[in-house]
Design an enzyme around this catalytic site. Structure first.
Site, short mmCIF file in Angstrom:
data_model
loop_
_atom_site.label_atom_id
_atom_site.label_comp_id
_atom_site.label_asym_id
_atom_site.label_seq_id
_atom_site.Cartn_x
_atom_site.Cartn_y
_atom_site.Cartn_z
N HIS A 180 1.00 -1.12 -0.06
CA HIS A 180 -0.03 -0.15 0.46
C HIS A 180 0.77 1.26 -0.19
O HIS A 180 0.75 2.50 0.40
CB HIS A 180 -1.40 -0.06 1.20
CG HIS A 180 -1.68 -0.98 1.22
ND1 HIS A 180 -2.96 -0.56 0.52
CD2 HIS A 180 -1.80 -2.35 1.28
CE1 HIS A 180 -4.46 -2.53 0.79
NE2 HIS A 180 -2.85 -3.43 1.30
N TYR A 186 2.85 -5.19 9.66
CA TYR A 186 2.90 -3.75 9.70
C TYR A 186 4.02 -2.82 10.36
O TYR A 186 4.64 -2.07 9.80
CB TYR A 186 1.69 -3.12 9.60
CG TYR A 186 0.25 -3.99 8.96
CD1 TYR A 186 0.48 -4.82 8.50
CD2 TYR A 186 -0.76 -3.08 8.80
CE1 TYR A 186 -0.61 -5.19 7.54
CE2 TYR A 186 -2.25 -3.46 8.43
CZ TYR A 186 -1.45 -4.77 7.28
OH TYR A 186 -2.89 -5.20 6.68
C1 HEM Z 1 -1.10 -11.80 5.37
C2 HEM Z 1 -2.20 -10.76 4.53
C3 HEM Z 1 -1.73 -9.08 5.21
C4 HEM Z 1 -0.20 -8.65 5.58
C5 HEM Z 1 1.51 -9.27 5.20
C6 HEM Z 1 -0.25 -7.11 4.67
C7 HEM Z 1 1.17 -6.12 4.83
C8 HEM Z 1 0.74 -4.82 5.50
C9 HEM Z 1 2.12 -4.47 5.22
C10 HEM Z 1 3.31 -4.46 4.81
C11 HEM Z 1 1.08 -3.05 4.69
C12 HEM Z 1 2.02 -1.59 5.16
C13 HEM Z 1 2.30 -1.40 6.70
C14 HEM Z 1 3.18 0.08 6.58
O1 HEM Z 1 3.81 -0.09 6.89
O2 HEM Z 1 1.78 1.04 7.55
C15 HEM Z 1 0.14 -2.79 5.10
C16 HEM Z 1 -0.88 -2.19 4.66
C17 HEM Z 1 -1.99 -1.99 4.88
N1 HEM Z 1 -2.60 -3.38 4.52
FE1 HEM Z 1 -2.40 -5.19 4.22
N2 HEM Z 1 -1.55 -6.92 4.62
C18 HEM Z 1 -1.96 -8.19 4.68
C19 HEM Z 1 -4.26 -7.90 4.84
C20 HEM Z 1 -4.61 -6.87 4.74
C21 HEM Z 1 -5.91 -7.20 4.41
C22 HEM Z 1 -7.03 -8.51 4.75
C23 HEM Z 1 -5.67 -6.33 4.65
C24 HEM Z 1 -7.84 -5.58 4.62
C25 HEM Z 1 -8.87 -5.91 5.20
C26 HEM Z 1 -5.20 -5.24 4.24
C27 HEM Z 1 -5.26 -4.29 4.21
C28 HEM Z 1 -4.56 -3.08 4.39
C29 HEM Z 1 -4.18 -1.60 4.43
C30 HEM Z 1 -5.57 -0.64 4.01
C31 HEM Z 1 -3.45 -0.96 4.83
C32 HEM Z 1 -2.62 0.35 4.64
C33 HEM Z 1 -3.14 0.74 5.65
C34 HEM Z 1 -1.98 2.33 5.31
O3 HEM Z 1 -2.34 2.86 4.52
O4 HEM Z 1 -1.21 2.18 5.85
N3 HEM Z 1 -4.02 -6.07 4.49
N4 HEM Z 1 -0.32 -4.23 4.54
#
Ligand code: HEM
Length: 315
Positions: free
Chosen positions: A19, A289
């Site tokens: 993201h 995260y």
């Molecule tokens: C094992 C599953 C997942 C992994 C490994 C993952 C990993 C990540 C990582 C590394 C980030 C960046 C975090 C940061 O530096 O702030 C991120 C952001 C995000 N993820 Fe996931 N994610 C997963 C599943 C999901 C799911 C199921 C959703 C939603 C239902 C989701 C929604 C989001 C959103 C909205 C962001 C953006 C947040 C922002 O704007 O900082 N993710 N994710």
């Protein structure tokens, strides 16, 4: 997991490892008091609280072009009086595509563009799909549904299950969605042909310059036997839905110190009254995260692809 994101999306110093392309937003959440029956969280006491959030696209490249198949996301931090903050990270998909973190890792690697073609290797994708029958099922659900036309009209879903606990100590598994007040128009085919590589962001920034956007926070209550540890399995449509309040977003801002840039929308930053479910994906998400945050906070920042003109503000 984070090394995997870097391998596929590249290393872009200062940016989120997933993201990566995004814009900060802010506004308020007005609780209508309906949530109090199920959760003692301070955010459900009737009244208004400030919100900091972020719209983003799934993927590790902060310069990726907007496209109709992009995963639209909303990260939020609700800040009720007293400091009982509630963070959430939601996406527009109706189900998650894989049932566990191992599957997500394998999908990430299988979809890595082949340097020769610039596209994923179809044989790797086919092998991944053969090993993950839930991926084939969830991709069909996603293809059968409409794609949202933009950030303003999309609904955003928690997908993973959480647990609400009320003042009497009674708990219930829940999922939630932010449901757009603007009627959800499906994407028009010509949208994807826009020469503007940030047409999705430009649209929501322009809308916010004209006035606020709203979503209703709809909580879905589980019945005994509903699957709580697998976000690829939807709950039956007849489950009780409760409208617990209204999110109003009135401002978009370029990522910068002091706004959403240095927030990690970790889904396990939860207030008293909201707990994780038995879904192991939640703790895997939280750990990932954190590692993304640790790496990006220690790096020099490069300007975001999304620059909001100072006039691009709602009232
Ligand atoms: C094992 C599953 C997942 C992994 C490994 C993952 C990993 C990540 C990582 C590394 C980030 C960046 C975090 C940061 O530096 O702030 C991120 C952001 C995000 N993820 Fe996931 N994610 C997963 C599943 C999901 C799911 C199921 C959703 C939603 C239902 C989701 C929604 C989001 C959103 C909205 C962001 C953006 C947040 C922002 O704007 O900082 N993710 N994710």
């Amino acid at each position: 997991m984070i090394d995997g994101f870097e391998q596929v999306g590249g290393v872009h110093p200062g940016f989120r490892r997933n993201h990566a392309k995004g814009v900060c937003i802010s506004g308020s959440f007005e609780s209508n008091g309906q949530g109090v029956s199920w959760s003692r969280a301070a955010a459900f006491a009737p009244g208004q609280m400030p919100v900091v959030g972020r719209f983003s696209l799934g993927g590790g490249n902060p310069q990726m072009p907007d496209e109709p198949t992009a995963v639209l996301a909303m990260g939020l931090s609700l800040r009720p009086p007293g400091g009982e903050e509630w963070r959430m990270a939601m996406i527009h998909l109706p189900v998650f595509v894989v049932k566990d973190v191992q599957g997500f890792y394998e999908q990430l690697l299988a979809s890595k563009p082949d340097p020769a073609t610039g596209k994923p290797d179809p044989s790797k994708l086919a092998a991944f799909a053969a090993a993950h029958p839930e991926f084939v099922r969830t991709m069909q659900v996603i293809k059968d549904g409409p794609s949202p036309s933009g950030f303003a009209t999309a609904n955003y879903n928690s997908l993973n299950t959480f647990r609400f606990v009320n003042a009497a100590g009674a708990g219930v598994p829940v999922r939630w969605s932010m449901v757009a007040s603007v009627a959800s128009a499906p994407a028009a085919p010509e949208q994807g042909k826009s020469p503007d590589k940030s047409y999705l962001f430009d649209d929501v920034i322009a809308r916010l310059a004209r006035g606020p956007l709203q979503w209703h926070l709809i909580v879905t209550l589980a019945q005994p036997g509903d699957v709580t540890n697998d976000p690829t399995v939807p709950w039956p449509a007849d489950r009780e839905h409760v409208d617990v309040g209204t999110l109003t977003i009135n401002r978009a801002e370029t990522e910068a110190p002091g706004n959403c840039r240095d927030v990690v929308f970790d889904p396990l930053v939860l207030p008293w009254g909201i707990e994780p479910s038995d879904d192991p994906m939640l703790s895997a998400r939280s750990a990932t995260y954190s590692e993304s945050f640790r790496r990006r906070e220690g790096e020099r920042k490069t300007p975001s692809a999304i620059q909001v003109p100072v006039a691009g503000r709602g009232s």
